[in-house]
Design a protein around this motif. Sequence first.
Motif, PDB file in Angstrom:
ATOM      1  N   LYS A  13     -12.099  23.321 -23.286  1.00 59.86           N
ATOM      2  CA  LYS A  13     -13.696  23.511 -23.744  1.00 59.86           C
ATOM      3  C   LYS A  13     -14.456  22.312 -23.602  1.00 59.86           C
ATOM      4  N   GLY A  14     -14.901  22.155 -22.400  1.00 56.78           N
ATOM      5  CA  GLY A  14     -15.338  20.923 -22.481  1.00 56.78           C
ATOM      6  C   GLY A  14     -15.821  20.670 -20.582  1.00 56.78           C
ATOM      7  N   ASN A  15     -16.369  19.307 -20.678  1.00 53.17           N
ATOM      8  CA  ASN A  15     -16.189  18.183 -19.225  1.00 53.17           C
ATOM      9  C   ASN A  15     -15.374  17.740 -18.349  1.00 53.17           C
ATOM     10  N   ILE A  16     -14.913  17.721 -17.685  1.00 57.42           N
ATOM     11  CA  ILE A  16     -14.422  16.653 -16.648  1.00 57.42           C
ATOM     12  C   ILE A  16     -14.707  15.705 -15.732  1.00 57.42           C
ATOM     13  N   TYR A  17     -14.932  14.727 -15.789  1.00 59.78           N
ATOM     14  CA  TYR A  17     -15.698  14.682 -14.521  1.00 59.78           C
ATOM     15  C   TYR A  17     -14.338  13.342 -13.359  1.00 59.78           C
ATOM     16  N   LEU A  63       0.936  -0.993  -0.034  1.00 62.70           N
ATOM     17  CA  LEU A  63       0.056  -0.003   0.028  1.00 62.70           C
ATOM     18  C   LEU A  63       1.194   1.264   0.010  1.00 62.70           C
ATOM     19  N   ASN A  64       1.971   1.136   1.144  1.00 69.54           N
ATOM     20  CA  ASN A  64       2.792   2.821   0.755  1.00 69.54           C
ATOM     21  C   ASN A  64       4.004   2.745  -0.419  1.00 69.54           C
ATOM     22  N   ASN A  65       3.831   1.790  -0.939  1.00 65.75           N
ATOM     23  CA  ASN A  65       4.602   1.558  -2.378  1.00 65.75           C
ATOM     24  C   ASN A  65       3.898   1.551  -3.764  1.00 65.75           C
ATOM     25  N   THR A  66       2.855   1.638  -3.255  1.00 66.42           N
ATOM     26  CA  THR A  66       1.420   2.370  -4.879  1.00 66.42           C
ATOM     27  C   THR A  66       0.800   3.429  -4.571  1.00 66.42           C
ATOM     28  N   GLN A  67       0.681   4.500  -4.871  1.00 65.59           N
ATOM     29  CA  GLN A  67       0.313   5.623  -4.281  1.00 65.59           C
ATOM     30  C   GLN A  67      -1.246   6.287  -5.457  1.00 65.59           C
ATOM     31  N   ASN A  68      -2.375   5.749  -5.311  1.00 61.41           N
ATOM     32  CA  ASN A  68      -3.208   6.767  -5.808  1.00 61.41           C
ATOM     33  C   ASN A  68      -4.278   7.287  -5.943  1.00 61.41           C
ATOM     34  N   LEU A  69      -4.138   8.222  -6.281  1.00 59.68           N
ATOM     35  CA  LEU A  69      -4.866   9.548  -6.397  1.00 59.68           C
ATOM     36  C   LEU A  69      -5.896   9.961  -7.276  1.00 59.68           C
ATOM     37  N   GLU A  70      -7.332   9.906  -6.765  1.00 57.77           N
ATOM     38  CA  GLU A  70      -8.198  10.301  -7.781  1.00 57.77           C
ATOM     39  C   GLU A  70      -9.463  11.856  -7.326  1.00 57.77           C
ATOM     40  N   TRP A  71      -9.461  12.790  -8.534  1.00 59.53           N
ATOM     41  CA  TRP A  71      -9.557  13.682  -8.088  1.00 59.53           C
ATOM     42  C   TRP A  71     -10.833  13.538  -8.831  1.00 59.53           C
ATOM     43  N   LEU A  72     -11.690  13.382  -8.354  1.00 64.37           N
ATOM     44  CA  LEU A  72     -13.386  13.842  -8.785  1.00 64.37           C
ATOM     45  C   LEU A  72     -13.763  15.491  -8.708  1.00 64.37           C
ATOM     46  N   ILE A  73     -13.641  15.525  -9.751  1.00 63.78           N
ATOM     47  CA  ILE A  73     -13.480  17.330 -10.308  1.00 63.78           C
ATOM     48  C   ILE A  73     -14.434  17.932  -9.489  1.00 63.78           C
ATOM     49  N   SER A  74     -15.510  17.648  -9.005  1.00 63.06           N
ATOM     50  CA  SER A  74     -16.946  18.251  -9.276  1.00 63.06           C
ATOM     51  C   SER A  74     -16.550  18.433  -6.962  1.00 63.06           C
ATOM     52  N   SER A  75     -15.924  18.105  -7.098  1.00 62.28           N
ATOM     53  CA  SER A  75     -15.756  18.259  -5.458  1.00 62.28           C
ATOM     54  C   SER A  75     -14.113  19.362  -4.975  1.00 62.28           C
ATOM     55  N   MET A  76     -13.793  19.758  -5.968  1.00 59.91           N
ATOM     56  CA  MET A  76     -13.380  21.069  -6.478  1.00 59.91           C
ATOM     57  C   MET A  76     -13.912  22.337  -6.138  1.00 59.91           C
ATOM     58  N   ILE A  77     -15.314  22.510  -6.431  1.00 61.06           N
ATOM     59  CA  ILE A  77     -16.340  23.487  -6.397  1.00 61.06           C
ATOM     60  C   ILE A  77     -16.763  22.485  -5.327  1.00 61.06           C
ATOM     61  N   ASN A  78     -16.845  21.803  -4.484  1.00 63.74           N
ATOM     62  CA  ASN A  78     -18.353  21.771  -3.397  1.00 63.74           C
ATOM     63  C   ASN A  78     -17.690  21.538  -2.355  1.00 63.74           C
ATOM     64  N   GLU A  79     -16.072  21.388  -2.372  1.00 64.97           N
ATOM     65  CA  GLU A  79     -15.230  21.689  -0.784  1.00 64.97           C
ATOM     66  C   GLU A  79     -14.526  22.056  -1.391  1.00 64.97           C
ATOM     67  N   LYS A  80     -13.877  22.671   0.247  1.00 64.50           N
ATOM     68  CA  LYS A  80     -12.973  24.434  -0.131  1.00 64.50           C
ATOM     69  C   LYS A  80     -11.832  23.402   0.676  1.00 64.50           C
ATOM     70  N   PHE A  81     -10.617  23.389  -1.007  1.00 62.02           N
ATOM     71  CA  PHE A  81      -9.294  23.412  -0.357  1.00 62.02           C
ATOM     72  C   PHE A  81      -8.786  24.276   0.059  1.00 62.02           C
ATOM     73  N   SER A 129     -24.036  17.596 -14.832  1.00 62.78           N
ATOM     74  CA  SER A 129     -24.242  16.098 -15.262  1.00 62.78           C
ATOM     75  C   SER A 129     -23.494  15.096 -16.185  1.00 62.78           C
ATOM     76  N   SER A 130     -23.787  13.582 -15.650  1.00 61.64           N
ATOM     77  CA  SER A 130     -22.619  13.060 -17.000  1.00 61.64           C
ATOM     78  C   SER A 130     -23.192  11.453 -16.721  1.00 61.64           C
ATOM     79  N   PRO A 131     -23.041  10.802 -17.455  1.00 66.24           N
ATOM     80  CA  PRO A 131     -23.208   9.312 -17.363  1.00 66.24           C
ATOM     81  C   PRO A 131     -22.968   8.574 -16.573  1.00 66.24           C
ATOM     82  N   TYR A 132     -21.929   9.076 -15.608  1.00 70.24           N
ATOM     83  CA  TYR A 132     -20.335   8.668 -14.304  1.00 70.24           C
ATOM     84  C   TYR A 132     -20.951   9.412 -13.078  1.00 70.24           C
ATOM     85  N   GLY A 133     -21.740  10.380 -13.277  1.00 69.96           N
ATOM     86  CA  GLY A 133     -21.865  11.735 -11.668  1.00 69.96           C
ATOM     87  C   GLY A 133     -22.002  12.847 -12.495  1.00 69.96           C
ATOM     88  N   ASP A 134     -21.567  13.999 -10.898  1.00 65.88           N
ATOM     89  CA  ASP A 134     -21.073  15.040 -11.353  1.00 65.88           C
ATOM     90  C   ASP A 134     -19.641  15.259 -12.064  1.00 65.88           C
TER      91      ASP A 134
END
Length: 227
Positions: A204-208, A28-46, A59-64
């Motif tokens: 220009k476009g959408n990112i999920y 687990l320590n040797n394999t670092q995975n990071l997922e950016w759900l792009i909508s969270s950059m708006i919904n949550e404050k960082f 909206s998208s077929p996969y979620g916000d």
Amino acid sequence: MKRLILQTYLLFLCITFVSNSQNKQGDLNNTQNLEWLISSMINEKFDDIQVSGKPKIVSSPYGDAVYFNGVEDAFFLERLPIESMEEFTIEMIFNPSIDGDFEQRVVHLGEVSGDRMLLEIRAIDGNWYFDGFAASGENKLALIDEKLIHPLGKWYHVAFVVAKDSLSTYVNGKLELTEPFSFRPIETGQSSVGVRLNKRSWFKGNIYKIKISSKKLRPYDFMTFKL
């Protein structure tokens, strides 16, 4: 005698359990995975994310997902998720608009003009083609082929695999281009989504979602994506 055998067996089980637990933790320590759900950059404050313009949740077929207007919408992050990685895979699920500019930088990681990598597209005549770019020391390479076109206005999964000795690009799990490349880890820089770090070539476009894995992935390891 039986008691001694039982104690020995229990000790063996204990050692085996501890050893396996340590190995799993090490993986687990040797394999670092990071997922950016792009909508969270708006919904949550960082604190380390600067928002440019007014990117909107759609909206998208996969979620916000998030819509970028191709003029001023972007996110700038005071972090470098690929820092010191000897190899990595960056994936993205996105939908490029039919009326964006020809040159569009979608994701930029690293320095503005030094060591860096970018996910880019070129849009022309209702189609787009992929550009995976990496700069490492004196080495620079763009994986791009204007003949490998895809219709604009649809959802796609793209992947850019950066290994120690090669670069490879995929669209919807299919290998498009691969070339030898001598890569050294990127140690400094920041990140942007929706434009290059110097605010040129807006997307220009959408990112999920964007996912970064600290290893060279094969297509069967990519994010789940349904056409």
